[in-house]
Design an enzyme around this catalytic site. Structure first.
Site, PDB file in Angstrom:
ATOM      1  CE1 TYR A 158     -35.890   2.084  -1.478  1.00 23.34           C
ATOM      2  CE2 TYR A 158     -37.952   3.147  -1.769  1.00 23.34           C
ATOM      3  CZ  TYR A 158     -37.065   2.676  -1.221  1.00 23.34           C
ATOM      4  OH  TYR A 158     -37.004   3.173   0.316  1.00 23.34           O
ATOM      5  CG  HIS A 159     -39.952  -1.071  -3.282  1.00 21.28           C
ATOM      6  ND1 HIS A 159     -40.632  -0.061  -3.660  1.00 21.28           N
ATOM      7  CD2 HIS A 159     -40.078  -1.083  -1.866  1.00 21.28           C
ATOM      8  CE1 HIS A 159     -40.822   0.860  -2.626  1.00 21.28           C
ATOM      9  NE2 HIS A 159     -40.342   0.198  -1.374  1.00 21.28           N
ATOM     10  CG  HIS A 192     -34.560   5.533   4.336  1.00 20.36           C
ATOM     11  ND1 HIS A 192     -35.099   5.342   5.669  1.00 20.36           N
ATOM     12  CD2 HIS A 192     -35.643   5.576   3.396  1.00 20.36           C
ATOM     13  CE1 HIS A 192     -36.420   4.936   5.434  1.00 20.36           C
ATOM     14  NE2 HIS A 192     -36.782   5.128   4.115  1.00 20.36           N
ATOM     15  CB  SER A 244     -34.880   1.174   6.134  1.00 21.78           C
ATOM     16  OG  SER A 244     -34.353  -0.136   7.099  1.00 21.78           O
ATOM     17  CB  THR A 245     -39.620  -0.408   6.388  1.00 16.17           C
ATOM     18  OG1 THR A 245     -40.364   0.586   6.093  1.00 16.17           O
ATOM     19  CG2 THR A 245     -40.786  -1.437   7.032  1.00 16.17           C
ATOM     20  N   GLY A 246     -36.804  -2.022   7.044  1.00 14.10           N
ATOM     21  CA  GLY A 246     -36.153  -3.389   7.331  1.00 14.10           C
ATOM     22  C   GLY A 246     -35.616  -3.372   8.547  1.00 14.10           C
ATOM     23  CD1 TRP A 273     -28.260  -4.322  -3.619  1.00 17.50           C
ATOM     24  CD2 TRP A 273     -26.393  -5.201  -2.341  1.00 17.50           C
ATOM     25  NE1 TRP A 273     -26.818  -3.993  -4.377  1.00 17.50           N
ATOM     26  CE2 TRP A 273     -25.747  -4.563  -3.546  1.00 17.50           C
ATOM     27  CE3 TRP A 273     -25.640  -5.384  -1.464  1.00 17.50           C
ATOM     28  CZ2 TRP A 273     -24.630  -4.414  -3.755  1.00 17.50           C
ATOM     29  CZ3 TRP A 273     -24.136  -5.439  -1.204  1.00 17.50           C
ATOM     30  CH2 TRP A 273     -23.581  -5.017  -2.569  1.00 17.50           C
ATOM     31  CG  ASN A 304     -42.970  -1.254   2.159  1.00 10.83           C
ATOM     32  OD1 ASN A 304     -43.121  -0.817   3.294  1.00 10.83           O
ATOM     33  ND2 ASN A 304     -41.717  -0.868   1.475  1.00 10.83           N
TER      34      ASN A 304
END
Ligand SMILES: *[C@@H]1O[C@H](CO)[C@@H](O)[C@H](O)[C@H]1NC(C)=O
Ligand SMILES: *[C@@H]1O[C@H](CO)[C@@H](O)[C@H](O)[C@H]1NC(C)=O
Ligand SMILES: *[C@@H]1O[C@H](CO)[C@@H](O)[C@H](O)[C@H]1NC(C)=O
Length: 354
Positions: free
Chosen positions: A310-311, A328, A274-276, A296, A164
């Site tokens: 969140y971020h 998600h 998720s993007t992760g 996490w 992001n």
């Protein structure tokens, strides 16, 4: 400082969120989990509109990660028993390759599309389309940016992934400065750069992209139709500044179906990964060893009990709407990643990086 592993560091720092009702649940649990030496100013139990009893949550959320002693110790940085199991990692890579050709699917390429072609979106109804323009095509790479980049490069150099377009300057002590690739959801233009409507917005954006020179900007433009308009703004911007920004652009096509197929074999099938975990999937093709940071899934700091945004770069007190994020299943993903950590497939860094 981010501890860069001898092989490849994978830094993904923006995946800490939670569905509202889960926060309630975990908040209850944390009192029994964090030892008294962590002064939290007395037990704090958050109540949300969505509060439910522990029993009900257990029932409703079978994905909940039990906070075991082992996890507890790792969160506090007490143990470092982790050992890489290359065999297991290669085995997983082979399984991933069975479902998706990551080198080829990392980005669309000039020869792979034609002007006027109508693209669809992975997560939107088929009625939505995006017509490939000349400008868009001109921004596509001739060949996959990671085509010959795996294995050898990974073995000798550190490669840092971020999610992001996350800022690092203010946070470098925790997140490091290096970036070799970052995902860039076109909606970031809307959220943080006012759709590039003013000269100042454009300058800000230009300067922030400039900081990433040499890195890959990975732009998932075909996941959601809601990004179609900002994608056009983004394309115009990059066409205008071609030559001024030495950055590699990558535009994945409709890859999620294949990516989902792999994770489904691990019993992970959220509406949206998720993007992760998507980055982890891509990294598996490029990297000889992957370390994860900032994964996490809960809304509180496991070491202090304090609320987490969140971020990490969200403004203090930022309230995230749960809309969209309900898709998600971060606790589920975390549980799987923690299992992989235990198997030596990947290293989850859970304690403080500093
Ligand atoms: C490494 O992983 C392989 C494949 O999953 C497994 O068979 C082996 O026992 C593991 N080795 C160690 C030392 O855990
Ligand atoms: C993924 O790669 C395969 C093999 O090159 C190709 O056939 C397919 O069209 C690609 N899919 C996407 C969405 O890029
Ligand atoms: C990764 O990025 C850093 C700068 O952020 C750069 O110095 C380094 O050479 C890059 N590594 C690779 C493998 O591209």
């Amino acid at each position: 400082m981010v501890r860069i592993a001898n092989a490849l560091g994978l830094v993904i720092l923006s995946v800490a969120l939670l569905i509202l009702s889960l926060i309630s649940y975990v908040s209850l649990r944390k009192d029994s989990f964090i030892t008294s030496k962590y002064d939290m100013g007395g037990p704090r139990i958050m109540f949300h509109a969505g509060f439910r009893s522990q029993f009900a949550m257990n029932f409703l959320d079978p994905s909940f990660v039990p906070l075991t002693n082992a996890l507890n110790e790792e969160l506090q940085g007490k143990t470092s028993r982790w050992k890489f199991n290359r065999t297991a990692f290669y085995l997983q890579r082979k399984e991933i390759f069975h479902f998706i050709n990551i080198a080829n699917n990392f980005s669309l390429t000039k020869s792979g599309v034609r002007v006027g072609q109508l693209m669809h979106f992975d997560y939107s109804s088929n009625k939505y389309v995006f017509s490939i323009s000349n400008n868009f095509k001109s921004l596509l790479p001739d060949m996959s940016p990671i085509y010959n980049k795996h294995y050898n490069v990974c073995a000798v150099a550190d490669f840092v992934f971020r999610c992001n377009f996350a800022p690092t300057e203010v946070y470098y002590k925790d997140v490091g400065r290096k970036t070799n690739m970052t995902t860039f959801n076109p909606s970031i233009l809307e959220r943080y750069y006012n759709n590039l409507l003013t000269i100042q917005d454009r300058n800000n954006f230009f300067l922030n992209v400039k900081k990433l020179e040499g890195a890959i900007l990975w732009i998932p433009a075909f996941f959601l139709h809601t990004s179609a308009t900002v994608t056009r703004t983004l394309v115009d911007f990059f066409v205008e500044h071609k030559g001024q920004l030495k950055i590699e652009l990558a535009w994945p096509g409709n890859i999620m179906q294949d990516v989902n197929k792999y994770w489904k074999t691990k019993n992970l099938s959220p509406k949206r990964l998720s993007t992760g975990i998507l980055m982890y999937t891509l990294a598996s093709a490029m990297c000889e060893e992957i370390h994860l940071y900032g994964f996490w899934p809960f809304g509180w700091d496991p070491n202090t009990g304090k609320d987490l945004p969140y971020h990490y770069y969200d403004k203090k007190g930022t309230k995230y709407t749960t809309k969209g994020q309900e898709a998600h299943q971060l606790p589920n993903e975390f549980r799987l990643l923690y299992k992989m950590h235990g198997e030596g497939v990947t290293k989850l860094s859970l304690s403080h990086c500093a």
